[in-house]
Design a protein around this motif. Structure first.
Motif, PDB file in Angstrom:
ATOM      1  N   GLY A 180       0.817  -1.184  -0.134  1.00 36.78           N
ATOM      2  CA  GLY A 180      -0.083   0.126   0.132  1.00 36.78           C
ATOM      3  C   GLY A 180       0.938   1.367  -0.026  1.00 36.78           C
ATOM      4  N   TYR A 181       1.869   1.205   0.707  1.00 40.17           N
ATOM      5  CA  TYR A 181       2.732   2.570   0.902  1.00 40.17           C
ATOM      6  C   TYR A 181       3.559   2.542  -0.538  1.00 40.17           C
ATOM      7  N   THR A 182       3.809   1.440  -1.177  1.00 38.19           N
ATOM      8  CA  THR A 182       4.497   1.563  -2.396  1.00 38.19           C
ATOM      9  C   THR A 182       3.440   2.235  -3.345  1.00 38.19           C
ATOM     10  N   LEU A 183       2.242   1.828  -3.527  1.00 33.69           N
ATOM     11  CA  LEU A 183       1.206   2.444  -4.341  1.00 33.69           C
ATOM     12  C   LEU A 183       1.096   4.029  -4.241  1.00 33.69           C
ATOM     13  N   LEU A 184       0.791   4.029  -2.641  1.00 32.34           N
ATOM     14  CA  LEU A 184       0.573   5.796  -2.632  1.00 32.34           C
ATOM     15  C   LEU A 184       1.847   6.437  -2.903  1.00 32.34           C
ATOM     16  N   SER A 185       2.975   5.908  -2.641  1.00 36.08           N
ATOM     17  CA  SER A 185       4.175   6.645  -2.971  1.00 36.08           C
ATOM     18  C   SER A 185       4.327   6.893  -4.377  1.00 36.08           C
ATOM     19  N   GLY A 186       3.921   5.863  -5.210  1.00 37.79           N
ATOM     20  CA  GLY A 186       3.953   5.896  -6.676  1.00 37.79           C
ATOM     21  C   GLY A 186       3.051   7.200  -7.314  1.00 37.79           C
ATOM     22  N   GLU A 223      17.785  18.572  -1.335  1.00 40.02           N
ATOM     23  CA  GLU A 223      16.799  19.127  -0.942  1.00 40.02           C
ATOM     24  C   GLU A 223      15.652  18.760  -1.641  1.00 40.02           C
ATOM     25  N   ARG A 224      15.830  17.932  -2.784  1.00 43.44           N
ATOM     26  CA  ARG A 224      14.774  17.893  -3.718  1.00 43.44           C
ATOM     27  C   ARG A 224      13.746  16.675  -3.096  1.00 43.44           C
ATOM     28  N   ALA A 225      12.642  17.089  -2.831  1.00 46.87           N
ATOM     29  CA  ALA A 225      11.722  16.372  -2.082  1.00 46.87           C
ATOM     30  C   ALA A 225      11.228  15.136  -3.125  1.00 46.87           C
ATOM     31  N   GLU A 226      11.162  15.121  -4.344  1.00 48.74           N
ATOM     32  CA  GLU A 226      10.893  14.048  -5.053  1.00 48.74           C
ATOM     33  C   GLU A 226      11.741  12.949  -5.153  1.00 48.74           C
ATOM     34  N   LEU A 227      13.136  13.321  -4.917  1.00 50.63           N
ATOM     35  CA  LEU A 227      14.389  12.408  -4.829  1.00 50.63           C
ATOM     36  C   LEU A 227      14.066  11.454  -3.559  1.00 50.63           C
ATOM     37  N   ALA A 228      13.721  12.255  -2.497  1.00 51.28           N
ATOM     38  CA  ALA A 228      13.384  11.392  -1.118  1.00 51.28           C
ATOM     39  C   ALA A 228      12.456  10.736  -1.317  1.00 51.28           C
ATOM     40  N   LEU A 229      11.379  11.058  -2.039  1.00 52.00           N
ATOM     41  CA  LEU A 229       9.882  10.291  -2.274  1.00 52.00           C
ATOM     42  C   LEU A 229      10.416   8.967  -3.099  1.00 52.00           C
ATOM     43  N   VAL A 230      11.354   9.006  -4.113  1.00 58.17           N
ATOM     44  CA  VAL A 230      11.762   7.917  -4.890  1.00 58.17           C
ATOM     45  C   VAL A 230      12.645   7.249  -3.917  1.00 58.17           C
ATOM     46  N   CYS A 231      13.494   7.663  -3.002  1.00 58.07           N
ATOM     47  CA  CYS A 231      14.421   6.723  -2.080  1.00 58.07           C
ATOM     48  C   CYS A 231      13.498   5.984  -1.216  1.00 58.07           C
ATOM     49  N   ARG A 232      12.440   6.781  -0.930  1.00 57.26           N
ATOM     50  CA  ARG A 232      11.268   5.921   0.033  1.00 57.26           C
ATOM     51  C   ARG A 232      10.582   4.771  -0.732  1.00 57.26           C
ATOM     52  N   LEU A 233      10.142   5.095  -2.029  1.00 55.52           N
ATOM     53  CA  LEU A 233       9.700   4.226  -2.771  1.00 55.52           C
ATOM     54  C   LEU A 233      10.610   3.045  -2.984  1.00 55.52           C
ATOM     55  N   THR A 234      11.949   3.290  -3.300  1.00 55.77           N
ATOM     56  CA  THR A 234      12.494   2.110  -3.615  1.00 55.77           C
ATOM     57  C   THR A 234      12.805   1.357  -2.510  1.00 55.77           C
ATOM     58  N   MET A 235      12.897   2.037  -1.273  1.00 57.81           N
ATOM     59  CA  MET A 235      12.951   1.009  -0.090  1.00 57.81           C
ATOM     60  C   MET A 235      11.817   0.280   0.183  1.00 57.81           C
ATOM     61  N   ALA A 236      10.501   0.844   0.011  1.00 61.89           N
ATOM     62  CA  ALA A 236       9.374   0.063  -0.083  1.00 61.89           C
ATOM     63  C   ALA A 236       9.118  -1.037  -0.901  1.00 61.89           C
ATOM     64  N   ILE A 237       9.654  -0.888  -2.200  1.00 62.06           N
ATOM     65  CA  ILE A 237       9.579  -1.862  -3.087  1.00 62.06           C
ATOM     66  C   ILE A 237      10.751  -3.080  -2.686  1.00 62.06           C
TER      67      ILE A 237
END
Length: 188
Positions: A134-140, A165-179
């Protein structure tokens, strides 16, 4: 972790890259830098867990040490969760890492024990899979760009944000770890 070696090495590389980026984010003072230390620990811990068992088999003491480190991270996330809802995600992620470390520390067959549901999947593993999927889908969904709006011209002091400082890169990082978490839970 068990599975194809090439997929495991790709997972190791992704987790190492995410952990390294989180270390860069730790240097920022903005909202992107909050929680970066915990995410770096998570990325590097997941990289160690993803190393193929055929390459190296770590002793149980390493996994118990990992469980202790992530227990400390869980306590920190629990204490700071009232400041930010994202710290709740850190709490769940750290608790999942404690669980996976303990599973890897004990005999491989024991994680299909009395807590297993129908088909042999442990209930806790199933709950963690649902959460991280669910977190992966939400982050995507959060990565889908918003429509551009007309804003004023940037001020003289505003420049492009730095890497940390780029928020979208931090989100991609979190998405990668969730996957990565989903794939590791599936491999258990």
């Amino acid at each position: 972790m068990h599975g194809p070696a090439s997929a495991a090495w790709l997972l190791v590389a992704l987790c190492l890259a995410s952990g390294a980026y989180c270390l860069l984010r730790m240097r920022t003072r903005g909202p992107s830098g909050q929680g970066a230390a915990g995410e770096a620990l998570m990325g590097f811990g997941m990289a160690v867990m993803a190393v193929p068992a055929a390459f190296v088999t770590l002793p149980a003491q390493v996994w118990f040490a990992g469980a202790a480190a992530f227990t400390a991270a869980s306590l920190h996330a629990a204490l700071t969760a009232r400041h930010s809802p994202h710290h709740l995600h850190h709490l769940v992620g750290s608790a999942a890492m404690v669980y996976m470390s303990l599973v890897m520390a004990v005999a491989p067959a024991s994680h299909h024990g009395p807590h297993a549901g129908p088909g042999g999947l442990p209930v806790l593993t199933g709950l963690l899979l649902v959460y991280f999927a669910g977190y992966t889908l939400l982050s995507g969904v959060r990565l889908i760009p918003a429509p551009a709006t007309a804003t004023g011209s940037p001020g003289p002091d505003s420049g492009p944000p730095g890497w940390g400082e780029r928020a979208e890169l931090a989100l991609v990082c979190r998405l990668t770890m969730a996957i990565a978490m989903v794939s590791m839970l599936l491999a258990m």
